[in-house]
Scaffold this motif. Structure first.
Motif: not given
Length: 160
Positions: A94-101, A103-107
């Motif tokens: 159930d992973t989700h990733y967001r990257t902008a420039g 920086l990147s987050a995952g949960w």
């Protein structure tokens, strides 16, 4: 007629090249890439490789721990833990990733099975995670990594 054949061949070649490009798997980047490298390091029992995935000023929180600050302290924690256990399996779901420039987050959810090196039964734990990675000079590293363990299942209700 010849002109139409040439146009068809060029069109077909262009489409084939586009399909080939679309079929190539794109290597993960950002927090997703760091998570994949962390999983590989843990399964290999490589504390140094795991610690190398953290920025010098990173913060790590493990289930039941307070904040572990800095790459050196993170390396010491991983070395101490991995000398006692073998990580047999890790599943991130159930992973989700967001990257902008840069920086990147995952949960998502995690499930890990460990086996004591001194012998004993395997232990399976589950929980949630949230990580932030930053890119510097083309290299992604964790700057914040937080894993929480799921609470134990409630005891069954007494029979009446």
């Amino acid at each position: 007629m010849k002109k139409a054949l040439v146009v068809c061949v060029i069109l077909f070649a262009s489409l084939a090249a586009g399909v080939a490009m679309a079929a190539d798997p794109v290597a993960p980047t950002g927090a997703k890439a760091v998570d994949a490298a962390w999983t590989k390091a843990m399964l290999a029992g490589d504390a140094a490789a795991a610690a190398a995935l953290y920025a010098d000023d990173a913060v790590l929180v493990l289930p039941g721990s307070s904040a572990i600050k800095g790459k050196k302290a993170i390396a010491e924690v991983y070395e101490g833990w991995l000398k006692d256990v073998k990580v047999a399996d890790i599943v991130l779901s159930d992973t989700h990733y967001r990257t902008a420039g840069h920086l990147s987050a995952g949960w998502g959810q995690w499930k890990m099975t460990t086996v004591p090196k001194a012998g004993g039964a395997a232990k399976m734990e589950t929980g949630t995670f949230c990580a932030v990675a930053a890119e510097k000079d083309g290299v992604w590293k964790y700057v914040s990594d937080h894993a929480s363990g799921d609470p134990p299942a409630p005891a069954p209700a007494p029979k009446k």
